[in-house]
Write a protein that holds these residues in place. Structure first.
Motif, short mmCIF file in Angstrom:
data_model
loop_
_atom_site.label_atom_id
_atom_site.label_comp_id
_atom_site.label_asym_id
_atom_site.label_seq_id
_atom_site.Cartn_x
_atom_site.Cartn_y
_atom_site.Cartn_z
N PRO A 14 0.84 -1.21 0.00
CA PRO A 14 0.00 0.00 0.00
C PRO A 14 0.87 1.26 0.00
CG PRO A 14 -0.87 -1.60 1.54
CD PRO A 14 0.44 -2.16 1.06
N LYS A 86 -3.80 1.32 -3.24
CA LYS A 86 -4.54 0.88 -2.06
C LYS A 86 -4.95 -0.58 -2.22
CE LYS A 86 -6.52 5.53 -1.73
NZ LYS A 86 -7.76 6.33 -1.64
N PRO A 87 -5.21 -1.28 -1.14
CA PRO A 87 -5.64 -2.68 -1.26
C PRO A 87 -6.87 -2.84 -2.17
CG PRO A 87 -5.04 -2.22 1.00
CD PRO A 87 -4.97 -0.91 0.27
N VAL A 115 -2.28 -5.37 -4.26
CA VAL A 115 -1.78 -4.38 -3.30
C VAL A 115 -1.99 -4.95 -1.91
CG1 VAL A 115 -1.87 -2.00 -2.53
CG2 VAL A 115 -2.46 -2.57 -4.90
N SER A 117 0.19 -5.68 2.11
CA SER A 117 1.38 -5.60 2.96
C SER A 117 1.79 -7.00 3.43
CB SER A 117 1.12 -4.70 4.15
OG SER A 117 -0.03 -5.13 4.86
#
Length: 117
Positions: A14, A86-87, A115, A117
């Motif tokens: 992200p 963004k996710p 996207v 983390s």
């Protein structure tokens, strides 16, 4: 025969960036409106951005301010620069070529953007 080949997808954290490319062959690229669409799992395919053969570029609300669509007619290529990812941007991204009168439309096979983390 038209061929649209996407590249540039991948896994990004992200806030990161990616640049998608779509190389087009087999059609007169200059007269086609070029766009990027995306489809997330369980959702309908949606427009991300569209750059006409001439005129102003159109962006979906979700893309405005973060994504930039451009085309290089000399290289038959369209680019989608995606920043601050963004996710919810996770999807398969498809390149699209479209013209009217007569209506003709072509799609690439898609490139995955994830996207996370």
């Amino acid at each position: 025969q038209a061929q649209l080949v996407e590249s540039g997808g991948g896994l990004v954290q992200p806030g990161g960036s990616l640049r998608l490319s779509c190389v087009v062959s087999g059609i007169n690229f200059n007269i086609y409106n070029m766009g990027w669409y995306r489809q997330a799992p369980g959702k309908q395919r949606e427009l991300v951005a569209l750059i006409p053969s001439s005129g102003n570029t159109l962006y979906a609300v979700a893309a405005k301010g973060r994504f930039t669509l451009s085309r290089d007619n000399a290289k038959n290529t369209v680019y989608l620069q995606m920043n601050n990812l963004k996710p919810e941007d996770t999807a398969v991204y498809y390149c699209n070529a479209q013209k009217l009168h007569p209506f003709l439309q072509y799609w690439g096979r898609g490139t995955q953007v994830t996207v996370s983390s």
